[in-house]
Design an enzyme around this catalytic site. Structure first.
Site, PDB file in Angstrom:
ATOM      1  N   LYS A   1       0.669  -1.144  -0.073  1.00 35.95           N
ATOM      2  CA  LYS A   1       0.007  -0.049  -0.071  1.00 35.95           C
ATOM      3  C   LYS A   1       0.848   0.941  -0.048  1.00 35.95           C
ATOM      4  O   LYS A   1       0.526   1.997  -0.700  1.00 35.95           O
ATOM      5  CB  LYS A   1      -0.860  -0.037   1.131  1.00 35.95           C
ATOM      6  CG  LYS A   1      -2.083   1.069   1.016  1.00 35.95           C
ATOM      7  CD  LYS A   1      -2.359   1.790   2.442  1.00 35.95           C
ATOM      8  CE  LYS A   1      -2.210   3.195   2.160  1.00 35.95           C
ATOM      9  NZ  LYS A   1      -2.239   3.825   3.459  1.00 35.95           N
TER      10      LYS A   1
ATOM     11  N   ASP B   1      -6.350   0.496   1.380  1.00 37.58           N
ATOM     12  CA  ASP B   1      -6.369   0.285   2.938  1.00 37.58           C
ATOM     13  C   ASP B   1      -7.962  -0.317   3.380  1.00 37.58           C
ATOM     14  O   ASP B   1      -8.557  -0.458   2.558  1.00 37.58           O
ATOM     15  CB  ASP B   1      -6.119   1.521   3.676  1.00 37.58           C
ATOM     16  CG  ASP B   1      -6.754   2.513   3.519  1.00 37.58           C
ATOM     17  OD1 ASP B   1      -8.071   2.505   2.915  1.00 37.58           O
ATOM     18  OD2 ASP B   1      -6.664   3.891   3.936  1.00 37.58           O
TER      19      ASP B   1
END
Ligand code: SF4
Length: 224
Positions: free
Chosen positions: A122, A140
């Site tokens: 991420k 997320d």
């Protein structure tokens, strides 16, 4: 019921109307300071990160000066945010690795970024997208949850949701959409008692099953 593609197009239009500008929320001046800010942002708010980075970047604005710091000093500079001891070690470690392996430049590939201490997929996606303009879709837990509520993904985890979102939205819009979904979530979704009918997106995007689940979840005393 609308197809996933039709729902996605409608959601994208709403997000474009609501958020035509997509400023990067983490203060930075170059790829290195963005990378540092993104690493710091894990499990804390962008606002808190923006409070600590001015002093940190005044002390160490590039990899050489950051690598030369004692992790204890870094920890003291970032102490108000979560996981400060681990993050301090990672900031010094990743700066040293950038010096040793990448001539002091933040690398431009997912593989090299994800090999840096404290950098997962991420974080690498945010840096590729916001520092280098490479299409990426950082997912997320918040984006994962919204993508499921909006019927854009049936993914069981963030990896599957990322694949679904990349399939349903045009590649050239991924970088904007990632930020637009974050802005929408921050502005609308933390409220405890959601009025699904009044919500600009869930009013049409949530399916019957989801609506029933939401109705239960949004009973007084339950978090959204
Ligand atoms: S109903 Fe709640 S969860 Fe769904 S988009 Fe609106 S604010 Fe977010």
């Amino acid at each position: 019921m609308a197809t996933r593609a039709a729902r996605a197009e409608r959601i994208q239009g709403i997000l474009e109307d609501l958020y035509p500008e997509v400023p990067i929320p983490l203060d930075h001046t170059d790829p290195f300071t963005l990378l540092i800010a993104v690493v710091l942002s894990a499990q804390t708010t962008d606002k808190k990160v923006n409070e600590v980075t001015p002093a940190l970047f005044a002390r160490a604005p590039e990899p050489r000066s950051m690598a030369a710091l004692d992790p204890e000093e870094v920890r003291a500079l970032i102490r108000v945010i979560g996981l400060a001891p681990t993050k301090a070690r990672n900031l010094v470690g990743l700066s040293q690795q950038i010096l040793d392996l990448h001539d002091g430049q933040v690398p431009h590939t997912f593989e090299e970024l994800e090999a840096l201490p404290g950098v997962g997929h991420k974080t690498a996606s945010v840096v590729m997208s916001q520092a280098f303009g490479v299409p990426a879709f950082p997912v997320d837990t918040h984006i994962h949850r919204l993508a499921t509520r909006w019927g854009l993904s049936s993914g069981k985890n963030v990896e599957a949701t990322e694949r679904d979102l990349k399939r349903v939205f045009p590649r050239e819009t991924w970088n904007r959409l990632h930020l637009q979904i974050i802005f929408f979530g921050r502005e609308h979704c933390p409220a405890r008692h959601h009025d699904l009918a009044a919500c600009p997106i869930c009013s049409f995007a949530a399916t019957g099953v989801r609506k029933r689940a939401e109705a239960v979840r949004n009973q007084p005393g339950r978090r959204a």
